[in-house]
Design a protein around this motif. Structure first.
Motif, short mmCIF file in Angstrom:
data_model
loop_
_atom_site.label_atom_id
_atom_site.label_comp_id
_atom_site.label_asym_id
_atom_site.label_seq_id
_atom_site.Cartn_x
_atom_site.Cartn_y
_atom_site.Cartn_z
N GLU A 195 0.78 -1.14 -0.12
CA GLU A 195 -0.18 -0.09 -0.07
C GLU A 195 0.92 1.17 -0.10
N GLN A 196 0.62 2.20 -0.97
CA GLN A 196 1.64 3.42 -1.39
C GLN A 196 0.61 4.51 -0.82
N SER A 197 1.29 5.43 -0.08
CA SER A 197 0.92 6.85 0.19
C SER A 197 1.91 7.83 -0.18
N VAL A 198 1.75 9.06 -0.09
CA VAL A 198 2.44 10.15 -0.29
C VAL A 198 3.92 10.15 0.47
N ASN A 199 3.54 9.61 1.87
CA ASN A 199 4.78 9.89 2.87
C ASN A 199 5.00 8.32 3.34
N MET A 200 4.26 7.33 3.15
CA MET A 200 4.34 6.10 3.75
C MET A 200 4.20 4.95 2.63
N LYS A 201 4.89 3.94 2.82
CA LYS A 201 5.03 2.59 1.91
C LYS A 201 4.71 1.57 2.99
N SER A 202 3.63 0.78 3.02
CA SER A 202 3.31 -0.33 3.83
C SER A 202 3.44 -1.71 3.00
N ILE A 203 3.97 -2.64 3.68
CA ILE A 203 3.88 -3.96 3.06
C ILE A 203 3.13 -4.95 4.32
N ARG A 204 2.07 -5.53 4.00
CA ARG A 204 1.58 -6.69 4.65
C ARG A 204 1.77 -7.90 4.20
N SER A 205 2.82 -8.62 4.89
CA SER A 205 3.34 -9.78 4.47
C SER A 205 2.69 -11.05 5.49
N THR A 206 2.10 -11.99 4.58
CA THR A 206 1.38 -13.09 5.14
C THR A 206 2.10 -14.45 4.76
N LEU A 207 2.49 -15.18 6.04
CA LEU A 207 3.07 -16.38 5.75
C LEU A 207 2.09 -17.21 6.18
N THR A 208 1.48 -18.38 5.18
CA THR A 208 0.72 -19.38 5.46
C THR A 208 1.38 -20.75 5.60
N ILE A 209 1.01 -21.60 6.56
CA ILE A 209 1.55 -22.87 6.53
C ILE A 209 0.27 -23.55 6.10
N LYS A 210 0.37 -24.54 5.18
CA LYS A 210 -0.74 -25.26 4.47
C LYS A 210 -1.35 -26.28 5.36
N ARG A 211 -0.48 -27.25 6.06
CA ARG A 211 -1.06 -28.29 7.06
C ARG A 211 0.05 -28.13 8.22
N LEU A 212 -0.51 -27.76 9.46
CA LEU A 212 0.44 -27.64 10.58
C LEU A 212 0.79 -28.77 11.02
N THR A 213 2.32 -29.08 11.44
CA THR A 213 2.70 -30.36 12.07
C THR A 213 3.35 -29.57 13.44
N LYS A 214 3.89 -30.77 14.34
CA LYS A 214 4.58 -30.19 15.48
C LYS A 214 5.78 -29.56 15.25
N GLU A 215 6.43 -30.03 13.92
CA GLU A 215 7.70 -29.42 13.75
C GLU A 215 7.71 -27.91 13.26
N ASN A 216 6.48 -27.46 12.88
CA ASN A 216 6.39 -26.24 12.60
C ASN A 216 6.46 -25.38 13.70
N GLU A 217 6.45 -25.83 14.96
CA GLU A 217 6.36 -24.90 16.12
C GLU A 217 7.52 -24.14 16.18
N GLY A 218 7.83 -22.93 16.70
CA GLY A 218 8.83 -22.36 16.91
C GLY A 218 8.78 -20.79 16.62
N THR A 219 9.80 -20.25 16.60
CA THR A 219 10.02 -18.66 16.43
C THR A 219 10.19 -18.53 14.88
N TYR A 220 9.80 -17.74 14.26
CA TYR A 220 9.62 -17.17 12.87
C TYR A 220 10.16 -15.59 12.88
N ASN A 221 10.98 -15.58 12.07
CA ASN A 221 11.72 -13.82 11.99
C ASN A 221 11.22 -13.29 10.87
#
Length: 410
Positions: A195-221
């Motif tokens: 999304e772009q405005s005169v003074n600001m640019k915004s990026i909305r980033s969505t990370l989707t995990i298609k099917r959760l497993t226990k191995e997906n647990e943890g910290t995402y940077n």
């Protein structure tokens, strides 16, 4: 007017013009000699919002006349000497410093150092100050809870400054277990909406995990990078994911509970341990092999044992007390009793069941240590093979009767 007078007039006019030209050249040379310099000499100085900067203005060497002062080039107003102000100047020996403290973006603009003598400006130098907002990041850091088997999405919002006069680059990426996640890679999908405005640019980033497993647990940077002609910025936030799952029993759970047929003590206590991995914490129920529920409040009238149940986090122990070993042997042929005990573990996600068999028999003798070796901090043991059912898969090593160390049979 005679010819002599005309010649004299023309001569004086020409002389005056020459003198005027000489004066103008002299004034220009004087202006070049009587110059000021800004240090550092960059004509554009860029900083991040709420940073502090100072710029020094000095006379050329040997110039002592006149004074130096800073003014706002936009308004022409002089800068105060008040050090409590966000913008102030500080006089020094043949120099003057301009301080801009905790600078907001609105202080962007031109600042000019003037060398004056009275009301006359002898020379000046100026620079442009560009103040940029640093990256701002938002995200749900600690309240991301998903269920194993379901899809799940996490959102990271990054806001960048926008400069219409300069080319800028900005990007957002996700990292998990030190590996940068690519869009449509494996079980992950990354979608960025700009999304772009005169003074600001915004990026909305969505990370989707298609099917959760226990191995997906943890910290995402979530990492954001911004760059323009003058500055580069990078920021990141950690987003924690918790994956809930139904109870499951460890792979090495022993379903056979053995009691030595040589036991002579009375009473005989047998503990049946039911351990699970579960999130949320599991609740337990115990049943006999014939479907009768066991609780701490009920006692089976026809049972030849007493029982008690001890529960802790994801662990339940069914303690069985028999008068003697004969009571355990006899129960195998007693229609009112069973050698099987069923542990049922459940939570909000699901449930799991395991059945334990109670057995009486000759326990294996202490294994004979045939050989051992020690190499680079690793102790290798070789024991004689003991034929017994069920087969032994864990050995206990006792050192000086004080320490117990457990080894897998492999």
């Amino acid at each position: 007017m005679n010819i002599k007078s005309i010649l004299s007039f023309n001569h004086n006019k020409r002389t005056n013009a020459i003198l005027c030209l000489i004066f103008m050249i002299f004034s220009s040379l004087q202006s070049l000699v009587w110059s000021v310099r800004i240090q550092p000499q960059d004509k554009v100085k860029a900083i991040w919002n709420r940073q502090t900067i100072f710029v020094k203005c000095v006379k050329d060497k040997g110039q002592t006349d006149g004074v130096l002062k800073w003014v706002s080039a936009a308004t022409g107003e002089p800068i105060d000497d008040n050090s409590l102000a966000p913008i102030y100047q500080q006089q020094g020996h043949e120099s003057v410093k301009l301080f801009l403290v905790n600078v907001p973006k609105r202080y962007s603009g031109f600042y000019e150092c003037r060398h004056t003598n009275g009301d006359r400006v002898i020379s000046s130098d100026k620079f442009e100050l560009k103040v940029y907002n640093s990256i701002e990041m938002e995200g749900n850091k600690d309240n991301n809870v998903g269920v194993e088997g379901d899809p799940f999405s996490m959102v990271c919002i990054s806001k960048f400054d926008s400069d219409s006069d300069q080319s800028t680059e900005s990007q957002v990426s996700w990292i998990h277990n030190n590996v940068r996640i690519k869009d449509e890679e494996g079980s992950f999908t990354v979608k960025n909406r700009v999304e772009q405005s005169v003074n600001m640019k915004s990026i909305r980033s969505t990370l989707t995990i298609k099917r959760l497993t226990k191995e997906n647990e943890g910290t995402y940077n979530c990492e954001s990078v911004y760059a323009n002609t003058y500055l580069t910025d990078m920021k990141a936030i950690d987003i924690n994911l918790r994956v809930q799952f139904k109870p499951r029993f460890p792979e090495n759970t022993q379903k056979s509970v053995w009691v030595s047929d040589e036991t002579s003590s009375s009473p005989v206590v047998v503990n049946v341990t039911c351990l699970v991995n579960a999130d949320p914490i599991a609740e337990f129920q115990w049943y006999t092999g014939r479907g009768h529920q066991l609780t701490n409040e009920n006692r089976l009238s026809n049972a030849n044992y007493k029982h008690h149940i001890y529960n802790t986090e994801n662990l339940s122990v069914l303690s069985l007390e028999y008068d003697n070993i004969g009571k355990i042997r006899n129960k195998f042929n007693d229609g009112h009793n069973s050698k099987k005990f069923e542990c049922r573990a459940r939570n909000a996600i699901g449930n799991e069941v395991i059945t334990f068999d109670l057995n009486v028999g000759k326990l294996p003798e202490q294994p004979f240590l045939a050989n051992f070796s020690y190499d680079e901090g690793v102790l290798h043991l070789t024991v004689n093979e003991t034929q017994v059912e069920p087969p032994i898969d864990i050995y206990k090593l006792e050192i000086v009767d004080k320490q117990h160390i457990y080894f897998n049979s492999s």
